[in-house]
Write an enzyme that holds these catalytic residues in place. Structure first.
Site, PDB file in Angstrom:
ATOM      1  CB  SER A 199       2.081  -4.446   1.638  1.00  0.00           C
ATOM      2  OG  SER A 199       0.944  -3.617   1.539  1.00  0.00           O
ATOM      3  CB  THR A 200       2.840  -0.287   3.981  1.00  0.00           C
ATOM      4  OG1 THR A 200       1.455  -0.583   3.891  1.00  0.00           O
ATOM      5  CG2 THR A 200       3.040   1.179   4.319  1.00  0.00           C
ATOM      6  CG  HIS A 226      -0.273  -5.724  -0.975  1.00  0.00           C
ATOM      7  ND1 HIS A 226      -0.465  -5.855   0.375  1.00  0.00           N
ATOM      8  CD2 HIS A 226      -0.246  -6.990  -1.482  1.00  0.00           C
ATOM      9  CE1 HIS A 226      -0.561  -7.138   0.683  1.00  0.00           C
ATOM     10  NE2 HIS A 226      -0.417  -7.848  -0.434  1.00  0.00           N
ATOM     11  CG  MET A 319      -1.100  -2.860   7.894  1.00  0.00           C
ATOM     12  SD  MET A 319      -2.121  -1.360   7.729  1.00  0.00           S
ATOM     13  CE  MET A 319      -0.850  -0.089   7.866  1.00  0.00           C
ATOM     14  CG  ASP A 322      -0.684 -11.208   0.992  1.00  0.00           C
ATOM     15  OD1 ASP A 322      -1.011 -12.409   0.924  1.00  0.00           O
ATOM     16  OD2 ASP A 322      -0.472 -10.495  -0.006  1.00  0.00           O
TER      17      ASP A 322
END
Length: 380
Positions: A199-200, A226, A319, A322
């Protein structure tokens, strides 16, 4: 003490709106506003903010140029605001490569359907970036590279320009306190697929890893990042142009083949289904209640049903948590799970979730991840 924020945008309405949201949190404080990239560069030096929110398209100096100058002269964690268009996606990816650490859609209704959730997410992202200190990105020709270190227990990331923080073929298993670095050796296990969830900080991390893979990498690869729907076509195209392997946005009916990476489309869920002796992909809208589209958990869980233990799965910077439950399902079937190490993450949420739960067997620095995967994936 409140995290100091510099807000940069040529729209007075947007500057005012972002400033209100930031100042509405007791943990955040706007210390200045800038109307263009040149003002941002000057004010970053003068005010020494802990986080900068940055628009991309501005007069005098655009946001990407400003990011490069700030990261060279006064390194600061930067959150980009972007339009959800193809051009906006390309510009945002350029900004991340220039040194920005994160991005959000500029329209708040694109961040979340609920206004309160959008506000909370923006505040959360700024706080996450505010707990890290970034060191200088040298100008062209310099021998050294950018590094990032933490100011608290959260650890930030390296970009493609980040200094190597470990010896080649060394990994630190931080699942247990005081763990020492150990030489990575291929286990000899045979795999049929590689899964990577992130993600991030993921776009730069994925680029770091995939550009090191040889064209004859022996397995298909599923990438779950993401990312908004408007961004995944541009991101897959960029990776395909940079990598020796093939990279494409996943589509329903794609038959998995070795040496090809399939990027989960933004706003959708990516599943696998059996087709005779091979496997193919299925892209669906999924449940509206899901927090993440695409979701690492959903793809990992789907892969566990098709491939069982013949999976190497890697959880990178991001973050939240997940990927943890999907990785748990994979491990129960005998799959190998690795995590990015704390020191090289933009946000240590997702890797920490699998490491602290005892699901991942190794925590590996980003700059060593590609070689570790290649060694582990080699066919005997």
């Amino acid at each position: 003490m409140a995290i100091k924020v510099l807000v940069v945008d040529d729209s007075s309405f947007f500057r005012r709106r972002v400033s209100e949201i930031v100042n509405n949190s007791p943990d955040l404080e706007v210390v200045g506003v800038a109307t263009n990239g040149q003002e941002a560069v000057t004010m970053a030096k003068k005010l020494n903010p802990q986080v900068i929110t940055m628009d991309i398209e501005m007069p005098v100096m655009d946001g990407i140029t400003a990011v490069r100058k700030i990261m060279a002269d006064n390194p600061t964690p930067i959150l980009m605001f972007s339009s959800l268009t193809h051009d906006g996606a390309k510009a945002t990816l350029d900004a991340l490569e220039a040194g920005a650490l994160d991005f959000l859609p500029k329209r708040f209704e694109d961040i979340a359907t609920n206004k309160a959730d959008a506000i909370a997410l923006l505040q959360q992202r700024i706080k996450a970036l505010g707990h890290r200190r970034v060191f200088r990105t040298p100008r062209a020709g310099s021998a050294s590279r950018e590094t990032v270190t933490p100011t608290d227990t959260s650890r930030p990331t390296s970009s493609l320009r980040t200094a190597r923080t470990s010896v080649t073929d060394k990994v630190a298993n931080k699942t247990a306190p005081g763990a020492v670095k150990t030489t990575i050796r291929a286990s000899g296990k045979k795999y049929k697929i590689l899964l990577i969830g992130t993600s991030t900080g993921g776009p730069v991390a994925l680029q770091n890893i995939l550009t090191k893979f040889p064209a004859d990498y022996p397995h298909p690869i599923l990438l779950i990042q993401h990312m908004p729907a408007a961004f995944t076509p541009a991101f897959s195209s960029r990776l395909n142009g940079l990598c020796k392997i093939s990279v494409k946005e996943a589509k329903t009916g794609d038959v998995l083949r070795p040496g090809c990476a399939y990027l989960a489309p933004g706003g959708m869920q990516l599943l696998l289904e059996k087709m005779g002796a091979s496997s193919r992909l299925k892209v669906i809208a999924g449940n509206e209640d899901m927090n993440y589209k695409p979701s690492v958990d959903i793809t990992f869980a789907s892969a566990s049903k098709i491939y069982g233990g013949d999976v190497l799965a890697v959880v990178l910077t991001g973050m939240g948590a997940d990927g943890r439950e999907g990785a748990r399902m994979l491990k129960a079937r005998g799959a190998t799970i690795w995590a990015q190490d704390e020191a090289s993450c933009v946000v240590y949420g997702m890797p920490q979730a699998v490491a602290s739960a005892g699901i991942s067997s190794l925590s590996i620095p980003l700059d060593d991840m590609a070689q570790a995967i290649i060694k582990e994936s080699a066919r005997g």
